[in-house]
Design an enzyme around this catalytic site. Structure first.
Site, mmCIF file in Angstrom:
data_model
loop_
_atom_site.group_PDB
_atom_site.id
_atom_site.type_symbol
_atom_site.label_atom_id
_atom_site.label_comp_id
_atom_site.label_asym_id
_atom_site.label_seq_id
_atom_site.Cartn_x
_atom_site.Cartn_y
_atom_site.Cartn_z
ATOM 1 N N LEU A 1 -1.085 10.230 4.238
ATOM 2 C CA LEU A 1 -2.232 9.351 3.744
ATOM 3 C C LEU A 1 -3.295 10.376 2.702
ATOM 4 O O LEU A 1 -4.302 10.392 2.705
ATOM 5 C CB LEU A 1 -3.378 9.018 4.874
ATOM 6 N N SER B 1 0.766 -1.164 -0.078
ATOM 7 C CA SER B 1 0.013 -0.095 -0.089
ATOM 8 C C SER B 1 0.771 1.298 0.085
ATOM 9 O O SER B 1 1.840 1.384 0.655
ATOM 10 C CB SER B 1 -0.818 -0.215 1.099
ATOM 11 N N CYS C 1 -0.367 3.590 10.317
ATOM 12 C CA CYS C 1 0.396 4.917 9.649
ATOM 13 C C CYS C 1 1.042 5.608 10.707
ATOM 14 O O CYS C 1 0.333 6.257 11.770
ATOM 15 C CB CYS C 1 -0.391 5.660 8.886
ATOM 16 N N GLY D 1 7.538 -2.870 -1.586
ATOM 17 C CA GLY D 1 7.379 -1.422 -1.387
ATOM 18 C C GLY D 1 8.108 -0.469 -1.937
ATOM 19 O O GLY D 1 8.204 -0.186 -3.187
ATOM 20 N N THR D 2 8.909 -0.137 -1.420
ATOM 21 C CA THR D 2 10.054 0.952 -1.622
ATOM 22 C C THR D 2 10.906 0.663 -2.995
ATOM 23 O O THR D 2 11.194 1.392 -3.685
ATOM 24 C CB THR D 2 10.972 1.255 -0.491
ATOM 25 N N ILE E 1 5.688 -5.495 8.040
ATOM 26 C CA ILE E 1 5.453 -4.426 8.716
ATOM 27 C C ILE E 1 5.244 -3.207 7.950
ATOM 28 O O ILE E 1 5.615 -3.026 6.794
ATOM 29 C CB ILE E 1 6.784 -4.229 9.839
#
Ligand SMILES: Cc1cc2nc3c(=O)[nH]c(=O)nc-3n(C[C@H](O)[C@H](O)[C@H](O)COP(=O)(O)O)c2cc1C
Length: 310
Positions: free
Chosen positions: A79, A27, A136, A271-272, A197
Site C-alpha cells: 500500500l 486499483s 490487501c 489489473g496486471t 477478487i
C-alpha cells in the site's frame, strides 16, 4: 444475426455511477491515472479506480516487491501511496479533468481510519464512489483482516455507510473459505456494489539463496493464473447477492472479460494486464463490442449473468 456497430450499447449503470462501457482499471495497477495518460485517451475508460490511499502517506514494504510467476505476478507493494491530503491536492485535479467516473480506493488500519477518509472524500468534488479495500494481503494491520471475517466486514461497512453518501464498493478477498458469507455481510451492512477478487496470498523461494523472492516473504498473486478462481467466486456471489458485481482477476483479453460478465459481473476491471500491455483495456472494450456485433446482442446488460448451466 450480426448487428451494426452503432446499435451496440455498452453503457452500464452502477448505483450512482454511469459508465459508457463496462471496463475499468483495477486499483494499484494504474497509479493515479496520469501515469498512463501518454499511452491512450483516458476518456475511453468506463471508470478509473485509483491506488488505495490511506490517511497518511506510506512507503510500502521493503524490496523486492514484485516476482514473476509462470502465469502472473506476486506483489507485496504494501500500500505505498501519497496519503489522503496529497491525493486530494495533487492527484484529484488531473483525475477530475478526465470527466469519467473516478472511484477512489481507500484502506486503513482500523475502522476510524476508513471513516475519516470517507468523510473527507465526501467533501471533494468529482469523487464518484469509494472502493473499500478490505482485502490487501500485504499489510500487517487492517487490509485482509477485515475482509476475512464477516463481523469485521459488517462493522466496517456499516461505519463507513454512516459516514458518507457516496456509493460504496466493497472489494473482497479470495483468501477466505466462503466468499459468499463475506459478500452477504457487506451487502447487509449497506454496500452498493461488490468488487472481486483481490490477489491470492502466495510465496516464492529463490533456491540458490534459499531466501524468499519477496522482501515481505509473502505476496499477492494476480494475473491469468487466478482467473478460474475469480470466475468461480463471481458466479457464486452473483447467485446470492442482489447488488451488482465488478469482476476482476487475470483479465487479459475481451474473451476473459466476457467470461466474467456471463458469470454475473456487471462491470470488469483490468489489473496486471496493464503492466504487460498498457492499452489492453482498449483492446478489451473493442473485443466486447465485436463479440456483441457477431452474436447479435445489442445491449451489454443482456449478457450479465447469462450463464447457461442447464
Ligand atoms: C502491483 C499491484 C498492486 C495492487 N495494489 C492494489 C491496491 O492498492 N488496492 C487494491 O484494492 N488492490 C490492489 N491490487 C489488486 C488488483 O486491483 C486486482 O484486484 C488483482 O490484481 C486481480 O486482478 P488482475 O489479475 O487483473 O491483476 C494490486 C495488484 C497488483 C498486481
Amino acid at each position: 444475426m450480426e448487428i451494426k456497430q452503432n446499435d451496440i450499447n455498452l453503457c452500464i449503470d452502477l448505483p450512482g455511477i454511469k459508465m459508457k462501457n463496462p471496463t475499468m482499471v483495477a486499483s494499484g495497477t494504474f497509479g493515479y491515472g496520469e501515469e498512463y495518460s501518454s499511452f491512450f485517451d483516458l476518456r475511453e475508460l468506463g471508470a478509473i479506480v485509483t491506488k488505495s490511499i490511506t490517511l497518511r502517506p506510506r512507503v510500502g514494504n521493503r524490496p523486492p516487491r514484485i516476482s514473476e510467476t509462470p502465469s502472473g505476478i506476486l506483489n507485496a507493494i504494501g500500500l505505498q501511496n501519497v496519503g489522503l491530503e496529497k491525493f486530494i491536492s495533487d492527484k484529484m485535479p488531473f483525475l477530475r479533468e478526465i470527466s469519467i467516473p473516478i472511484i477512489v480506493s481507500i484502506s486503513g488500519e482500523d475502522v476510524s481510519e476508513y471513516v475519516e477518509i470517507a468523510q473527507r472524500l465526501s467533501e471533494i468534488p468529482d469523487v464518484s464512489a469509494l472502493e473499500l479495500n478490505i482485502s490487501c494481503p500485504n499489510v500487517s494491520k487492517g487490509g485482509m483482516q477485515f475482509g476475512s471475517n464477516t463481523k469485521m466486514t459488517h462493522d466496517l461497512v456499516s461505519a463507513v455507510r454512516c459516514a458518507t453518501e457516496l456509493p460504496i464498493i466493497v472489494k473482497l478477498s479470495p483468501n477466505v473459505t466462503n466468499i459468499v458469507e463475506i459478500a452477504l455481510s457487506a451487502e447487509e451492512a449497506g454496500a452498493d456494489v461488490l468488487s472481486l477478487i483481490n490477489t491470492l496470498l502466495g510465496m516464492a523461494i529463490d533456491i540458490n539463496t534459499r531466501r524468499p523472492k519477496l522482501g515481505n516473504i509473502t505476496g499477492g498473486l494476480s494475473g491469468p493464473a487466478i482467473r478460474p478462481i475469480a470466475i468461480r467466486m463471481v458466479w457464486q456471489v452473483f447467485n446470492k447477492v442482489k447488488i451488482p458485481i465488478i469482476g476482476m482477476g487475470g483479465i487479459m483479453t475481451a474473451s476473459d472479460a466476457l467470461e466474467f460478465i456471463i458469470a454475473g459481473a456487471k462491470a470488469v476491471s483490468i489489473g496486471t494486464a496493464n503492466f504487460v500491455n498498457p492499452i489492453s483495456v482498449l483492446e478489451v472494450i473493442k473485443g466486447i463490442r465485436e463479440y456483441m456485433q457477431q452474436k447479435g446482442i445489442a445491449n451489454v446488460n443482456d449478457l450479465v449473468g447469462s450463464l447457461d448451466v442447464s
